[in-house]
Design a protein around this motif. Sequence first.
Motif, PDB file in Angstrom:
ATOM      1  N   LYS A   6       1.141  -1.263  -0.262  1.00 38.57           N
ATOM      2  CA  LYS A   6       0.001  -0.004   0.159  1.00 38.57           C
ATOM      3  C   LYS A   6       0.488   1.596   0.301  1.00 38.57           C
ATOM      4  O   LYS A   6       0.715   2.574  -0.520  1.00 38.57           O
ATOM      5  N   GLN A   7       1.945   1.196   1.248  1.00 38.05           N
ATOM      6  CA  GLN A   7       2.847   2.349   1.012  1.00 38.05           C
ATOM      7  C   GLN A   7       3.684   2.791  -0.895  1.00 38.05           C
ATOM      8  O   GLN A   7       3.764   3.746  -1.217  1.00 38.05           O
ATOM      9  N   ARG A   8       3.593   1.118  -1.093  1.00 40.99           N
ATOM     10  CA  ARG A   8       4.255   1.722  -2.757  1.00 40.99           C
ATOM     11  C   ARG A   8       3.526   2.305  -3.633  1.00 40.99           C
ATOM     12  O   ARG A   8       4.265   3.091  -4.148  1.00 40.99           O
ATOM     13  N   GLU A   9       1.910   1.719  -3.180  1.00 38.79           N
ATOM     14  CA  GLU A   9       1.452   2.821  -4.930  1.00 38.79           C
ATOM     15  C   GLU A   9       1.125   3.999  -4.232  1.00 38.79           C
ATOM     16  O   GLU A   9       0.857   4.754  -5.229  1.00 38.79           O
ATOM     17  N   ARG A  10       0.691   4.314  -2.801  1.00 35.26           N
ATOM     18  CA  ARG A  10       0.436   5.320  -2.882  1.00 35.26           C
ATOM     19  C   ARG A  10       2.065   6.667  -2.772  1.00 35.26           C
ATOM     20  O   ARG A  10       2.014   7.129  -3.251  1.00 35.26           O
ATOM     21  N   GLN A  11       3.115   6.493  -3.289  1.00 34.26           N
ATOM     22  CA  GLN A  11       4.594   6.290  -2.949  1.00 34.26           C
ATOM     23  C   GLN A  11       4.329   6.860  -4.902  1.00 34.26           C
ATOM     24  O   GLN A  11       4.986   7.508  -5.605  1.00 34.26           O
ATOM     25  N   GLN A  12       3.673   5.447  -5.380  1.00 33.80           N
ATOM     26  CA  GLN A  12       3.579   5.440  -7.162  1.00 33.80           C
ATOM     27  C   GLN A  12       2.407   6.328  -7.558  1.00 33.80           C
ATOM     28  O   GLN A  12       3.257   7.807  -8.787  1.00 33.80           O
ATOM     29  N   GLN A  13       1.768   7.126  -6.788  1.00 31.99           N
ATOM     30  CA  GLN A  13       0.811   7.887  -7.308  1.00 31.99           C
ATOM     31  C   GLN A  13       0.850   9.147  -6.968  1.00 31.99           C
ATOM     32  O   GLN A  13       0.787   9.930  -7.573  1.00 31.99           O
ATOM     33  N   THR A  14       1.784   8.819  -5.856  1.00 29.11           N
ATOM     34  CA  THR A  14       2.235  10.905  -5.631  1.00 29.11           C
ATOM     35  C   THR A  14       3.605  11.346  -6.873  1.00 29.11           C
ATOM     36  O   THR A  14       3.454  12.594  -7.454  1.00 29.11           O
ATOM     37  N   VAL A  15       4.559   9.558  -6.808  1.00 26.62           N
ATOM     38  CA  VAL A  15       5.107  10.670  -7.895  1.00 26.62           C
ATOM     39  C   VAL A  15       4.450  11.010  -9.538  1.00 26.62           C
ATOM     40  O   VAL A  15       5.122  11.357 -10.351  1.00 26.62           O
ATOM     41  N   ALA A  16       4.008  10.055  -9.828  1.00 23.25           N
ATOM     42  CA  ALA A  16       2.615  10.391 -10.558  1.00 23.25           C
ATOM     43  C   ALA A  16       2.260  11.097 -11.124  1.00 23.25           C
ATOM     44  O   ALA A  16       1.987  12.003 -12.475  1.00 23.25           O
ATOM     45  N   ALA A  17       1.438  11.903  -9.948  1.00 19.77           N
ATOM     46  CA  ALA A  17       0.780  13.276  -9.926  1.00 19.77           C
ATOM     47  C   ALA A  17       1.529  15.073 -10.302  1.00 19.77           C
ATOM     48  O   ALA A  17       1.143  15.847  -9.593  1.00 19.77           O
ATOM     49  N   LEU A  18       3.083  14.695  -9.990  1.00 16.73           N
ATOM     50  CA  LEU A  18       3.535  15.431 -10.149  1.00 16.73           C
ATOM     51  C   LEU A  18       3.491  15.911 -11.737  1.00 16.73           C
ATOM     52  O   LEU A  18       3.734  15.410 -12.503  1.00 16.73           O
ATOM     53  N   ARG A  19       3.411  17.561 -11.283  1.00 13.53           N
ATOM     54  CA  ARG A  19       3.506  18.856 -12.129  1.00 13.53           C
ATOM     55  C   ARG A  19       4.510  19.784 -11.620  1.00 13.53           C
ATOM     56  O   ARG A  19       4.601  20.317 -10.960  1.00 13.53           O
ATOM     57  N   PRO A  20       4.668  20.385 -13.071  1.00 11.20           N
ATOM     58  CA  PRO A  20       5.823  22.016 -12.638  1.00 11.20           C
ATOM     59  C   PRO A  20       4.647  22.298 -11.694  1.00 11.20           C
ATOM     60  O   PRO A  20       3.545  22.927 -11.888  1.00 11.20           O
ATOM     61  N   GLY A  21       5.185  23.333 -10.782  1.00 17.89           N
ATOM     62  CA  GLY A  21       4.861  23.776 -10.038  1.00 17.89           C
ATOM     63  C   GLY A  21       4.530  23.640  -8.932  1.00 17.89           C
ATOM     64  O   GLY A  21       3.735  24.106  -7.945  1.00 17.89           O
ATOM     65  N   THR A  22       4.847  21.981  -8.403  1.00 16.96           N
ATOM     66  CA  THR A  22       3.935  21.520  -7.025  1.00 16.96           C
ATOM     67  C   THR A  22       5.140  21.587  -6.074  1.00 16.96           C
ATOM     68  O   THR A  22       6.224  20.984  -6.481  1.00 16.96           O
ATOM     69  N   LYS A  23       4.777  21.680  -4.843  1.00 25.05           N
ATOM     70  CA  LYS A  23       6.049  21.978  -3.998  1.00 25.05           C
ATOM     71  C   LYS A  23       5.946  20.419  -3.593  1.00 25.05           C
ATOM     72  O   LYS A  23       4.708  19.881  -2.730  1.00 25.05           O
ATOM     73  N   VAL A  24       6.708  19.926  -2.993  1.00 22.71           N
ATOM     74  CA  VAL A  24       7.351  18.799  -2.739  1.00 22.71           C
ATOM     75  C   VAL A  24       8.642  18.145  -1.648  1.00 22.71           C
ATOM     76  O   VAL A  24       9.171  19.806  -1.326  1.00 22.71           O
ATOM     77  N   ILE A  25       8.540  17.822  -0.435  1.00 20.00           N
ATOM     78  CA  ILE A  25       9.589  17.161   0.407  1.00 20.00           C
ATOM     79  C   ILE A  25      10.393  15.880   0.039  1.00 20.00           C
ATOM     80  O   ILE A  25       9.633  15.193  -0.322  1.00 20.00           O
ATOM     81  N   THR A  26      11.305  16.177  -0.517  1.00 22.34           N
ATOM     82  CA  THR A  26      12.256  14.723  -0.575  1.00 22.34           C
ATOM     83  C   THR A  26      12.280  13.839   0.432  1.00 22.34           C
ATOM     84  O   THR A  26      12.073  14.686   1.615  1.00 22.34           O
ATOM     85  N   THR A  27      12.661  12.473   0.269  1.00 21.51           N
ATOM     86  CA  THR A  27      12.870  12.040   2.015  1.00 21.51           C
ATOM     87  C   THR A  27      13.612  11.765   2.614  1.00 21.51           C
ATOM     88  O   THR A  27      13.917  11.863   3.644  1.00 21.51           O
ATOM     89  N   SER A  28      15.101  13.098   1.764  1.00 20.12           N
ATOM     90  CA  SER A  28      16.272  13.909   3.046  1.00 20.12           C
ATOM     91  C   SER A  28      15.952  14.620   3.352  1.00 20.12           C
ATOM     92  O   SER A  28      16.548  15.185   3.802  1.00 20.12           O
ATOM     93  N   GLY A  29      14.938  15.575   3.027  1.00 13.89           N
ATOM     94  CA  GLY A  29      14.495  16.855   3.805  1.00 13.89           C
ATOM     95  C   GLY A  29      14.327  17.633   2.790  1.00 13.89           C
ATOM     96  O   GLY A  29      14.197  19.113   3.619  1.00 13.89           O
TER      97      GLY A  29
END
Length: 148
Positions: free
Chosen positions: A37-60
């Motif tokens: 389930k965690q992998r699926e959520r991560q894949q959905q998050t990555v698939a939804a990335l668009r220019p202008g989206t503010k994100v935090i990486t796993t390293s902070g």
Amino acid sequence: MQLLAVPLASGGGGITLLLPLILIVGMIWFMSRTQRKQRERQQQTVAALRPGTKVITTSGLVGIVEETDDEYVTLEISEGVLVQVVKAAVGRVIPDEDAADESAVPVEAADEAADEAADKDPVDVPGASKTDGKVQDAPKLPPTHTEN
């Protein structure tokens, strides 16, 4: 010396041996299901990335997505500073400030609350002396220990 074999006193010997095995298999299945389930959520998050989206990486690292390709995401971490990271390194998406502003208190209500607070009598701070209308801290005591 003679060794004698003593039969088991309990009647359910087969089920008592099988129960720990069933528990172990159940725990492994539950953990793998949670990870899937965690992998699926991560894949959905990555698939939804668009220019202008503010994100935090796993390293902070916090940045705004500039562009994406098959493997990498280019983030702007400061004005004019671009960093390229692997898509899997994107931990989560920060919600837009517009959505956060809608749930916040309106500016007029915050101004009214500040005006009401200013109208109240000033609070006296015990141990503080007033000089020229300014509040000063009480004098501090010297340290109670000495260094040799």
